[in-house]
Scaffold this motif. Structure first.
Motif, PDB file in Angstrom:
ATOM      1  N   THR A   1      22.640  28.948  -2.181  1.00  0.00           N
ATOM      2  CA  THR A   1      21.297  28.863  -1.438  1.00  0.00           C
ATOM      3  C   THR A   1      21.367  28.212  -0.036  1.00  0.00           C
ATOM      4  O   THR A   1      20.819  28.598   1.049  1.00  0.00           O
ATOM      5  CB  THR A   1      20.215  28.073  -2.216  1.00  0.00           C
ATOM      6  OG1 THR A   1      20.003  28.876  -3.519  1.00  0.00           O
ATOM      7  CG2 THR A   1      18.850  27.789  -1.554  1.00  0.00           C
TER       8      THR A   1
ATOM      9  N   LEU B   1      23.934  28.425   1.828  1.00  0.00           N
ATOM     10  CA  LEU B   1      24.708  29.187   2.614  1.00  0.00           C
ATOM     11  C   LEU B   1      23.778  30.413   3.094  1.00  0.00           C
ATOM     12  O   LEU B   1      24.207  31.034   4.236  1.00  0.00           O
ATOM     13  CB  LEU B   1      25.895  29.831   1.885  1.00  0.00           C
ATOM     14  CG  LEU B   1      26.855  28.606   1.464  1.00  0.00           C
ATOM     15  CD1 LEU B   1      27.947  29.449   0.497  1.00  0.00           C
ATOM     16  CD2 LEU B   1      27.571  28.008   2.615  1.00  0.00           C
ATOM     17  N   LEU B   2      22.787  30.552   2.349  1.00  0.00           N
ATOM     18  CA  LEU B   2      21.726  31.864   2.714  1.00  0.00           C
ATOM     19  C   LEU B   2      20.685  31.626   3.707  1.00  0.00           C
ATOM     20  O   LEU B   2      20.182  32.221   4.372  1.00  0.00           O
ATOM     21  CB  LEU B   2      21.167  32.585   1.357  1.00  0.00           C
ATOM     22  CG  LEU B   2      22.314  33.041   0.457  1.00  0.00           C
ATOM     23  CD1 LEU B   2      21.495  33.423  -0.697  1.00  0.00           C
ATOM     24  CD2 LEU B   2      22.901  34.224   1.026  1.00  0.00           C
ATOM     25  N   GLU B   3      20.545  30.379   3.835  1.00  0.00           N
ATOM     26  CA  GLU B   3      19.228  29.822   4.925  1.00  0.00           C
ATOM     27  C   GLU B   3      19.833  30.102   6.343  1.00  0.00           C
ATOM     28  O   GLU B   3      20.983  29.629   6.782  1.00  0.00           O
ATOM     29  CB  GLU B   3      19.093  28.315   4.846  1.00  0.00           C
ATOM     30  CG  GLU B   3      18.527  28.043   3.491  1.00  0.00           C
ATOM     31  CD  GLU B   3      17.932  26.595   3.544  1.00  0.00           C
ATOM     32  OE1 GLU B   3      18.182  25.975   4.432  1.00  0.00           O
ATOM     33  OE2 GLU B   3      17.629  26.077   2.230  1.00  0.00           O
ATOM     34  N   LYS B   4      19.140  31.052   6.962  1.00  0.00           N
ATOM     35  CA  LYS B   4      19.325  31.518   8.184  1.00  0.00           C
ATOM     36  C   LYS B   4      18.100  31.423   9.002  1.00  0.00           C
ATOM     37  O   LYS B   4      16.995  31.113   8.557  1.00  0.00           O
ATOM     38  CB  LYS B   4      20.008  32.800   8.482  1.00  0.00           C
ATOM     39  CG  LYS B   4      21.177  32.752   7.715  1.00  0.00           C
ATOM     40  CD  LYS B   4      21.844  34.303   8.083  1.00  0.00           C
ATOM     41  CE  LYS B   4      23.357  34.477   7.168  1.00  0.00           C
ATOM     42  NZ  LYS B   4      23.882  35.786   7.175  1.00  0.00           N
ATOM     43  N   ASP B   5      18.154  31.902  10.315  1.00  0.00           N
ATOM     44  CA  ASP B   5      16.690  31.627  10.951  1.00  0.00           C
ATOM     45  C   ASP B   5      16.136  32.944  10.455  1.00  0.00           C
ATOM     46  O   ASP B   5      16.799  33.964  10.500  1.00  0.00           O
ATOM     47  CB  ASP B   5      17.001  31.855  12.625  1.00  0.00           C
ATOM     48  CG  ASP B   5      17.582  30.348  13.011  1.00  0.00           C
ATOM     49  OD1 ASP B   5      17.240  29.640  12.504  1.00  0.00           O
ATOM     50  OD2 ASP B   5      18.413  30.664  14.075  1.00  0.00           O
ATOM     51  N   ILE B   6      14.650  32.910  10.643  1.00  0.00           N
ATOM     52  CA  ILE B   6      14.031  34.056  10.065  1.00  0.00           C
ATOM     53  C   ILE B   6      13.823  34.806  11.619  1.00  0.00           C
ATOM     54  O   ILE B   6      13.388  34.199  12.401  1.00  0.00           O
ATOM     55  CB  ILE B   6      12.560  33.541   9.652  1.00  0.00           C
ATOM     56  CG1 ILE B   6      12.676  32.601   8.448  1.00  0.00           C
ATOM     57  CG2 ILE B   6      11.472  34.455   9.662  1.00  0.00           C
ATOM     58  CD1 ILE B   6      11.447  32.005   8.017  1.00  0.00           C
ATOM     59  N   GLU B   7      13.947  36.172  11.369  1.00  0.00           N
ATOM     60  CA  GLU B   7      13.878  36.986  12.445  1.00  0.00           C
ATOM     61  C   GLU B   7      12.634  37.548  12.784  1.00  0.00           C
ATOM     62  O   GLU B   7      11.724  37.746  11.555  1.00  0.00           O
ATOM     63  CB  GLU B   7      14.831  38.278  12.236  1.00  0.00           C
ATOM     64  CG  GLU B   7      16.122  37.884  12.351  1.00  0.00           C
ATOM     65  CD  GLU B   7      17.281  39.114  12.349  1.00  0.00           C
ATOM     66  OE1 GLU B   7      16.568  40.083  12.785  1.00  0.00           O
ATOM     67  OE2 GLU B   7      18.245  38.901  11.783  1.00  0.00           O
TER      68      GLU B   7
END
Length: 166
Positions: free
Chosen positions: A40, A42-48
């Motif tokens: 989890t 590692l999967l958090e990225k900015d929301i496009e």
């Protein structure tokens, strides 16, 4: 004749166990929980977010009789810098101003103070629709100091309002 064989049945010492064995289920769930806990972060990225492109309209307005409704932080309503005493007065005045325009030119721009009540802004926009406005636009930049809104008495040309978005 041959001697008939007798079948012998072996009776189990314990009756069959019909309970569900949850130990393997718990093991699988715990392994999945650990996998998700590790993956989890590692999967958090900015929301496009797809933001519409801004267009700057450099063509001058055809007429200088745009309707600009201002809502102050105290809830006071102004149409082209003319103070309105109540919501009903605002709707009636705007109805008279829009009645003289053709349907496709019934555009009203709104300028709300940053501290204005959101519910009051929605009420003002709803009043404009009730008065007959076809297109509602939001002005995102404040007027410069000393600028007068078109349509006010002794009005100087004010900066043009942004293009309406239906």
């Amino acid at each position: 004749m041959a001697m008939a064989k007798k079948r012998q049945w072996v009776k189990p010492q314990t009756p069959p166990n019909s309970d569900i064995n949850v130990t393997p289920l718990v093991d699988v769930v715990l392994v999945l929980l650990i996998i998700f806990m590790v993956l989890t972060p590692l999967l958090e990225k900015d929301i496009e977010v797809r933001v519409p492109e801004t267009e700057v309209d450099t063509t001058p307005p055809e007429t200088n009789d745009q309707l600009v409704v201002q809502l102050t932080d105290t809830g006071a309503i102004k149409i082209n810098a003319e103070h309105m005493s109540s919501q009903e007065d605002y709707v009636n005045r705007l109805k008279r101003m829009l009645a003289v325009k053709p349907r496709e030119e019934r555009v009203v721009f709104f300028m709300a103070d940053d501290k204005a009540n959101y519910g009051a802004l929605i009420g003002v926009m709803d009043g404009a629709k009730t008065a007959g406005a076809v297109v509602l636009g939001m002005a995102t930049e404040d007027l410069p100091e000393g600028a007068v809104v078109p349509g006010a008495e002794g009005a100087a040309p004010a900066p043009e309002a942004p293009a309406p978005t239906p």
